[in-house]
Each structure stands twice: as C-alpha cells, then as structure tokens.
Design a protein around this motif. Structure first.
Motif, PDB file in Angstrom:
ATOM      1  N   VAL A 247       4.124   0.380 -15.784  1.00 48.60           N
ATOM      2  CA  VAL A 247       4.852  -0.664 -16.495  1.00 48.60           C
ATOM      3  C   VAL A 247       6.209  -0.940 -15.845  1.00 48.60           C
ATOM      4  O   VAL A 247       7.152  -1.359 -16.502  1.00 48.60           O
ATOM      5  CB  VAL A 247       4.997  -0.302 -17.992  1.00 48.60           C
ATOM      6  N   ARG A 248       6.251  -0.729 -14.531  1.00 49.98           N
ATOM      7  CA  ARG A 248       7.521  -0.787 -13.776  1.00 49.98           C
ATOM      8  C   ARG A 248       7.169  -0.972 -12.309  1.00 49.98           C
ATOM      9  O   ARG A 248       5.999  -0.918 -11.947  1.00 49.98           O
ATOM     10  CB  ARG A 248       8.228   0.533 -13.975  1.00 49.98           C
ATOM     11  N   LEU A 249       8.188  -1.154 -11.495  1.00 48.47           N
ATOM     12  CA  LEU A 249       7.960  -1.224 -10.055  1.00 48.47           C
ATOM     13  C   LEU A 249       7.512   0.140  -9.537  1.00 48.47           C
ATOM     14  O   LEU A 249       7.964   1.173 -10.023  1.00 48.47           O
ATOM     15  CB  LEU A 249       9.261  -1.577  -9.338  1.00 48.47           C
TER      16      LEU A 249
ATOM     17  N   VAL B 291       0.863  -1.181   0.000  1.00 47.75           N
ATOM     18  CA  VAL B 291       0.000   0.000   0.000  1.00 47.75           C
ATOM     19  C   VAL B 291       0.895   1.225   0.000  1.00 47.75           C
ATOM     20  O   VAL B 291       1.842   1.316   0.782  1.00 47.75           O
ATOM     21  CB  VAL B 291      -0.934   0.016   1.232  1.00 47.75           C
ATOM     22  N   ASP B 292       0.592   2.130  -0.909  1.00 51.20           N
ATOM     23  CA  ASP B 292       1.318   3.402  -1.008  1.00 51.20           C
ATOM     24  C   ASP B 292       0.487   4.469  -0.282  1.00 51.20           C
ATOM     25  O   ASP B 292      -0.699   4.258  -0.024  1.00 51.20           O
ATOM     26  CB  ASP B 292       1.456   3.738  -2.504  1.00 51.20           C
ATOM     27  N   HIS B 293       1.088   5.566   0.036  1.00 46.32           N
ATOM     28  CA  HIS B 293       0.380   6.711   0.622  1.00 46.32           C
ATOM     29  C   HIS B 293       0.651   7.884  -0.284  1.00 46.32           C
ATOM     30  O   HIS B 293       1.709   8.501  -0.209  1.00 46.32           O
ATOM     31  CB  HIS B 293       0.888   6.984   2.036  1.00 46.32           C
TER      32      HIS B 293
ATOM     33  N   PRO C 233       7.199   4.516  -3.742  1.00 42.18           N
ATOM     34  CA  PRO C 233       8.019   3.740  -2.808  1.00 42.18           C
ATOM     35  C   PRO C 233       7.722   2.245  -2.677  1.00 42.18           C
ATOM     36  O   PRO C 233       8.397   1.588  -1.878  1.00 42.18           O
ATOM     37  CB  PRO C 233       7.722   4.422  -1.478  1.00 42.18           C
ATOM     38  N   GLU C 234       6.783   1.674  -3.427  1.00 42.72           N
ATOM     39  CA  GLU C 234       6.460   0.258  -3.212  1.00 42.72           C
ATOM     40  C   GLU C 234       7.697  -0.647  -3.271  1.00 42.72           C
ATOM     41  O   GLU C 234       7.842  -1.583  -2.476  1.00 42.72           O
ATOM     42  CB  GLU C 234       5.447  -0.221  -4.251  1.00 42.72           C
ATOM     43  N   ALA C 235       8.584  -0.372  -4.242  1.00 44.10           N
ATOM     44  CA  ALA C 235       9.753  -1.248  -4.418  1.00 44.10           C
ATOM     45  C   ALA C 235      10.572  -1.388  -3.135  1.00 44.10           C
ATOM     46  O   ALA C 235      11.141  -2.449  -2.866  1.00 44.10           O
ATOM     47  CB  ALA C 235      10.647  -0.705  -5.536  1.00 44.10           C
TER      48      ALA C 235
HETATM   49  N1  GLY Z   1       3.892   4.736  -5.993  1.00 44.35           N
HETATM   50  C1  GLY Z   1       3.193   4.933  -7.188  1.00 44.35           C
HETATM   51  C2  GLY Z   1       3.989   4.831  -8.389  1.00 44.35           C
HETATM   52  O1  GLY Z   1       5.118   4.373  -8.384  1.00 44.35           O
HETATM   53  O2  GLY Z   1       3.474   5.176  -9.439  1.00 44.35           O
END
Ligand code: GLY
Ligand code: AMP
Length: 418
Positions: free
Chosen positions: A283-285, A208-210, A288-290
């Motif tokens: 189309v990428r990571l 989960v991103d914020h 900050p999720e990565a």
């Molecule tokens: N965290 C959202 C993105 O990378 O687009």
C-alpha cells in the motif's frame, strides 16, 4: 497554488528518494522527515518522532502535505488520524492497508474479484503444517508468515531437506502459529505501482526488484537488493492484461466496498505462461523500487500528490522519462539474518549521474556509521539500462563499508544487449 511544506514519514532510501523528487518541485517550500536519516538531513528538517501520536502532532505543526513511506504507520491508522483532522495525506487508511498487512485478507479480495494468484491455504499450528500440508502439497511450496514481514517472512521449500530445516526453525522459534502455504509460481516478477484514488489510477514507471540475497534462487529473501526501470521485457499486451485482470478488478473492489484509497498501490506480479499472477499487494512505494521509479517521472510530483489527497488524479497518465535507472543496495554484513551495526561508512568521489541514498545510516560523534539492514542504495541514471548499471556500480565502488553485502548482477542481463 502556493508553495507548501511536506512531511515525509520514514527513514529509508525510499523516503530519501521521495525527498529528492520533492526537493525538485517548484511548489515545495520546506521538507520535513520523521524520523529521517543523515542523507535526508541534507534536504529536510528532521524530527526524531516515531509514534502515530507524535506524527499527527508534527503534521499539524508542519502544516502541509504528509507522505507516508512505510506500511507500518499506514496499518496503524496514521492516514485515518490525519484525515480526521483535515490534514492532507498520501497513503491509504488502516482498512485498505490490510491489503498488505494481512495476506489472508488480500487472498480473499483476489478470490472475490477473480484475480489470478497462487492457490493457497491458511494454516494454523505447526502440527497441521508438519503432518497435513507436508504430506498433501507437491514441492516446491511457498510458506509465508501472516502479517507484515517486509518481504522477509517467505520461505520457498524445494526439497524434503528444506521441509526439515523449516520445521526445525519454527519449532525453535515457537512462533508465529499462522502461515499461508501456497503453490510455487514460475515466471518473471515485476513491480507495478500506481497512483490511485481508489477508482482511477495512473501507472508509475514499472520496475524489477531483486528480492533474494544473491543470484542463487535458494538464497534468502530480503527487503530487496536492487532494482531497475524501465522493464523492456514487459510488453504492451502484458500491461493491458494487468489493467484488465488485476488493477481494474481491484478498483471495482474498492468502489464496491466503499474503501477510501488515496495513495500508492503496489502490485507484485509474477508474469507466468498464463499471464499475470499477483504475489502481493503493498500500500506504498516499493523499496528499492522507489529509487529507480521516482527519478524517471518526468513531471513535478508535488501537484500529483496534492491532488491525490483530495481524491483526484492530475491527468490520465503520468509523463515518464525515456531514461533508465538501476539501483544497487549496499547492506550490512550479516544481512538479512542479523546485521552488524556501527561500521564506518566512507562515501568517496561523486560519480556523475549517480545518487547515493541513505537507509541504515546514522551519525555517531559526527561520523557516518551503519545502523544495520540495508545501509545505502546507489542509483545510476543513463540513456539505457546498461549505462545506468555501469554508473550505479561506479557509485558503489566509491563506497567503503567493511563486510558490505552487494549483489553484482543487478541489471546484468542488459549488458550484452547492444
Ligand atoms: N521491494 C519490495 C517491497 O518494497 O516490498
Ligand atoms: P511476498 O512477501 O509474498 O511478496 O513474497 C516475497 C517474495 O517471495 C516474492 O517477491 C517472490 O519473489 C517470492 N514468492 C512469493 N510467493 C511466491 C510464489 N507463490 N511463487 C514463487 N515465488 C514466490
């Protein structure tokens, strides 16, 4: 398999996290990054290259696998250029990259495949927006710029005053002339990322991103201020629906249209009362999720990436750690509107199980200073989210950067859960 070199394209925390994961691989000999950042410099050889031509030449020289971090080089055809030279690359070609770079194309794909997404229209010209859309659409509405905006070109209009403010801003800017207007979706947002060859896929840990600058729903959208993984509230049933209603149909689309996709696909999903709705494809990571996803992969990622470049998946599922990770972004004063650069950064004591990833940092006269935007991402690992969160913030508290913008509530909902 012989040890190989890897070239990472990009310069953010996502690329730093990729380098950390690859540095742990027994198959990776030397890591290169272009252009990289001072944190990456500790793990990789840097090249200041920032053009497609330059990256292609560099990839030839590095002579190994290339992993493309950000979307812009993919949209510009970097992966196509590398493949044309027989160089292995993780990341889709320009055609598939339109899933991210053109919201209009993405909507068309979803419509064709009956993938649930917010009802939307493409709007040309400010007059149409001001005179027709404003009158016809019920509030709240979401207005997005077409094209790459790094999550920042999205405005949620909740009131007539918001409409006035938005139209005023656009008049002053006189660009762009094209928007997507869509219905507002209520629910919880989750970032689904898969490794895919365009036919089969394996899930990466869910995050989960914020996206907003503060916990306030009215605050501006950013590239992402923090993330956590795993996502305890996402159920097995939710996952099955995402497989059946989103990922499956998307794979069918890629197959039917003979679109070569070898890379990471990210689906921004709103989990609504009616199930998963797609907000966006990337189309990428994610970043900050990565920073939370990669440390929770319980496997050497190099063989997965190497196989993927050949269009194969190493196995039917990816081993995922039972640990948890929380990432907190430390951004420049003024972010996201206009961020201050050149502020001194001091990173204090090392906190056990915390990692500091660099993004908007640079060395000036040998001193670490901010380069603007999101400056650092601090990741805390732990046996569960509450512990990971404590560790992440202990790491943040070791950083000094005047005027830093930090959200204090990343993963806060897990504190009370015993
Ligand atoms: N965290 C959202 C993105 O990378 O687009
Ligand atoms: P996008 O760049 O389209 O992913 O939008 C950025 C962020 O704006 C998303 O991650 C959501 O938090 C929010 N957002 C976008 N579209 C909608 C929508 N239709 N309803 C509610 N929130 C949205």
């Amino acid at each position: 398999m012989q040890a190989k070199n890897v070239l990472i394209i990009g310069q953010g925390a996502r690329e730093h996290a990729l380098a950390q994961a690859l540095a742990e691989s027994r198959w990776v000999r030397e890591i290169w990054a272009a252009p990289g950042n001072p944190g990456l410099a500790e793990l990789a050889r840097l090249s200041p290259v920032t053009t497609v031509d330059g990256w292609v030449d560099l990839a030839e020289r590095v002579g190994g696998l290339t992993v493309v971090g950000p979307e812009a080089p993919l949209a510009a055809g970097l992966a196509d250029r590398l493949r044309a030279r027989g160089l292995p690359v993780v990341g889709p070609g320009a055609e598939a990259a339109r899933l991210e770079s053109s919201k209009i194309y993405a909507k068309r794909v979803m419509q064709e495949m009956h993938i649930s997404t917010a009802r939307s229209v493409a709007v040309d010209g400010l007059d149409t927006l001001a005179l027709q859309v404003r009158r016809q659409w019920r509030l709240p509405v979401v207005i997005k710029e077409d094209g790459l905006a790094q999550g920042k070109g999205v405005t949620i209009v909740r009131s007539e005053a918001d409409w006035d403010a938005f139209l005023g801003q656009q008049t002053a800017r006189q660009s762009p002339a094209r928007w997507i207007v869509e219905e507002y979706l209520d629910g919880r947002e989750v970032s689904i990322e898969v490794l895919t060859n365009g036919r089969d896929y394996v899930w990466l840990p869910v995050a989960v991103d914020h996206k907003r600058l503060t916990a306030d729903v009215g605050s501006p959208n950013t590239g992402g201020m923090g993330a956590y993984s795993p996502v305890p509230w996402l159920t097995e049933a939710d996952r099955r629906r995402i497989d059946a209603e989103v990922l499956g149909p998307l794979m069918t689309y890629l197959q039917e249209h003979r679109i070569d996709y070898r890379g990471i696909l990210y689906v921004g999903c709103m989990m609504t009362e009616d199930g998963p709705y797609v907000l966006e494809f990337n189309v990428r990571l994610g970043d900050p999720e990565a920073s939370v996803v990669l440390p929770l992969i319980n496997d050497d990622i190099y063989p997965w990436l190497a196989e993927l470049t050949e269009g194969r998946l190493l196995a039917t599922s990816l081993p995922v750690s039972t640990q948890a990770a929380v990432a907190v972004v430390v951004a420049s004063q003024g972010y996201p509107a206009a961020s201050l650069v050149g502020r001194a950064i001091r990173i204090g004591r090392h906190v056990a199980r915390a990692r500091v990833l660099h993004a908007g940092t640079q060395l000036v006269d040998g001193k670490l200073v901010s380069r603007g935007g999101r400056v650092l991402t601090v990741v805390g690992l732990g046996p569960e989210l509450a512990a990971a969160r404590t560790t992440a913030y202990a790491g943040v508290d070791q950083i000094s950067l005047e005027g830093a913008v930090v959200r204090r509530d990343i993963g806060a909902e897990f504190d009370s859960v015993g």
